[in-house]
Design an enzyme around this catalytic site. Structure first.
Site, mmCIF file in Angstrom:
data_model
loop_
_atom_site.group_PDB
_atom_site.id
_atom_site.type_symbol
_atom_site.label_atom_id
_atom_site.label_comp_id
_atom_site.label_asym_id
_atom_site.label_seq_id
_atom_site.Cartn_x
_atom_site.Cartn_y
_atom_site.Cartn_z
ATOM 1 N N LYS A 75 0.845 -1.197 0.000
ATOM 2 C CA LYS A 75 0.000 0.000 0.000
ATOM 3 C C LYS A 75 0.879 1.246 0.000
ATOM 4 C CE LYS A 75 -3.960 1.778 2.717
ATOM 5 N NZ LYS A 75 -4.736 1.565 3.960
ATOM 6 N N SER A 150 -9.709 1.241 3.323
ATOM 7 C CA SER A 150 -8.941 2.024 2.368
ATOM 8 C C SER A 150 -7.846 1.237 1.640
ATOM 9 C CB SER A 150 -8.280 3.201 3.090
ATOM 10 O OG SER A 150 -7.314 2.751 4.021
ATOM 11 N N SER A 174 -9.473 -1.077 7.396
ATOM 12 C CA SER A 174 -9.015 -0.898 6.016
ATOM 13 C C SER A 174 -8.449 -2.131 5.346
ATOM 14 C CB SER A 174 -7.953 0.184 5.968
ATOM 15 O OG SER A 174 -8.578 1.410 5.784
HETATM 16 N N1 GLN Z 1 -13.097 3.521 7.161
HETATM 17 C C1 GLN Z 1 -12.329 3.835 8.323
HETATM 18 C C2 GLN Z 1 -11.919 5.289 8.319
HETATM 19 O O1 GLN Z 1 -12.166 5.935 7.372
HETATM 20 C C3 GLN Z 1 -11.132 2.945 8.443
HETATM 21 C C4 GLN Z 1 -10.036 3.296 7.509
HETATM 22 C C5 GLN Z 1 -8.755 2.627 7.839
HETATM 23 O O2 GLN Z 1 -8.721 1.594 8.509
HETATM 24 N N2 GLN Z 1 -7.659 3.229 7.384
HETATM 25 O O3 GLN Z 1 -11.356 5.769 9.240
#
Ligand code: GLN
Length: 469
Positions: A75, A150, A174
């Site tokens: 990532k 994400s 994510s």
């Molecule tokens: N959807 C969650 C957020 O927007 C988790 C995102 C993540 O784990 N980076 O914070």
């Protein structure tokens, strides 16, 4: 020349010797091809991967590491020396990482071949992989649909067959959400299991590096390599790192699973609810006793997570001001104007919203009422979840409320925050959690999440392997 084969755990080994550069070139070609459809990668590193394969080719067999020749994707918010590290933000569009994150250093040391960096929501803030400045990633199961986020890029890279395993980061789900939406495995390790050195911080008390893979063995193999204490991350914990691939190679249904209540499942669409009940029956058929528990109230969980994550983000993202980091715009010439212009042009709407929210909850007058209340709620949620392990070895919940939506579907304000209600539990409590592919609903992948007590990732992999077998 070592022929391609499989080790005793069934994990496919890449070829050795002179075949490795050829296999790497084929992997790069394949990744380029699938990426035209799904846009998993932000940067494919043909030169770097080729050079790595040539160097590895000369390694004598006895010197080969446990990931010898394995193509992996990383990532883009994880630093890979020399490659763009944009965190999906226009503000960092021109930034290249000057060093390797600890997890990347460990991947390289184990012989992995990093094919490239993959897409994400800007700074990891999102659940769809649609907010990055280079556009959305598509779901390999249906390119008209979101992939989840994400870490949507890593998930799509694995699910499309471009790589057998990838690294993501998991703050509030994510890794697990895109894993579930694409039908693969994704693990969020116990907080402190894996070093965060070299990760672009979103919310430091939640951020963990996780792995995504098509099989639990591949997941375990990569996790064993990246896990373990790191002097450069004071929150990493010095604990023995088990052979996670060996655990995954021994599928075992647990004696007891504690699943969330039917009331908690009422928020799911009905195909997802039916799919969850099929999973309960699978556990029973495997010999597990099912007990039920009630989740902490969703509104408390969601508020606590978003208050704390935004508070930490507002502080972590202060460094992106066009001076210390990020592309600089000058404005009317004063320093304040330059910072304002750089941040306004560089950050997307969601990131800006969260910085404002975070700054507000930390400001005087709100700190005690909001920030401190969220901290107390987090502690209560952790204690409550830990208490449920008295009834069984694992907690079982859904990952998502619905199937991945179409990219063209409108999104209501707060819809994705609400959708995070399940995955953020392990994040708030610092527990390890595994997303396990569990069949389909309406022809689209469906996943469930198993949570375990801290440091029990090996047991999670073994139970996950049994469920998915
Ligand atoms: N959807 C969650 C957020 O927007 C988790 C995102 C993540 O784990 N980076 O914070």
């Amino acid at each position: 020349m070592t022929p391609a084969g499989a080790d005793p755990s069934g994990f496919p080994l890449p070829p050795g010797g002179r075949d490795l550069p050829r296999a790497t070139a084929a992997a790069l070609d394949h990744a380029t091809e699938v990426d035209r459809r799904i846009h998993a990668f932000l940067h494919l590193d043909r030169d770097g991967a080729t050079a790595t394969a040539r160097r590895l080719e000369r390694q004598p067999p006895a010197a080969r590491g446990p990931l010898f020749g394995l193509p992996v994707a990383v990532k883009d918010n994880i630093a890979v020396r020399g490659l763009p590290s944009t965190s999906g933000s226009a503000l960092l569009g021109a930034y290249r990482a000057p060093y390797d994150a600890t997890v990347v250093e460990r991947l390289r040391g184990a012989g992995a071949v990093i094919l490239g960096t993959t897409n994400l929501d800007e700074f990891g803030m999102g659940s769809a992989t649609t907010s990055g400045f280079r556009g959305p990633t598509r779901n390999p199961a249906d390119p008209e649909r979101i992939v989840g986020g994400s870490s949507g890029g890593p998930a799509a890279a694995v699910a499309s067959g471009a790589v057998p395993a990838a690294l993501g980061t998991d703050t509030g789900g994510s890794v697990r959400l895109p894993a579930a939406h694409t039908g693969i495995f994704g693990i969020r390790p116990t907080y402190g299991r894996v070093s965060r050195f070299g990760i672009t911080a979103y919310a430091s008390s939640f951020d963990q590096v996780g792995c995504l893979a098509a099989t639990p063995e591949a997941l375990g193999r990569v996790l064993s390599v990246i896990a373990g204490a790191d002097p450069r991350d004071a929150t990493s914990v010095d604990r023995e790192v088990p052979d996670f691939a060996a655990a995954a190679a021994h599928p075992a249904f647990p004696r007891t699973v504690v699943a969330c209540s039917d009331e908690d499942l009422a928020i799911l669409d009905s195909p997802s609810r039916r799919a969850f009940h099929r999973v309960l029956r699978r556990f029973e058929a495997g010999g597990s006793t099912i007990r039920r528990f009630q989740l902490p109230e969703a509104v408390t969980t969601i508020s606590a997570y978003y208050v704390l994550a935004c508070a930490e983000a507002s502080s972590n993202l202060a460094r992106f001001d066009g001076m210390r980091y990020g592309s600089r715009l000058d404005g009317d010439g004063t320093l304040a104007a330059a910072i304002r212009a750089s941040r306004t042009a560089g950050f997307g709407d969601e990131v800006r919203l969260r910085i404002l929210l975070g700054t507000t909850v930390l400001s005087q007058g709100y700190r005690d009422a909001i920030y401190a209340a969220a901290t107390a709620a987090r502690k209560a949620i952790r204690e409550r979840l830990l208490g449920h392990f008295e009834q069984g070895e694992f907690l079982l919940i859904p990952v998502a409320r619905t199937a991945p939506r179409r990219l063209s579907d409108p999104v209501e304000a707060g819809e994705d925050y609400d959708g995070d209600r399940f995955t953020i539990l392990a994040s708030l409590a610092g527990l390890p959690a595994l997303a396990v592919p569990a069949g389909k609903r309406d022809g689209l992948p469906f996943g469930v999440e198993l949570m375990a007590p801290p440091w029990e990732e090996a047991a999670l992999l073994s139970a996950g392997a049994a469920l998915a077998a």
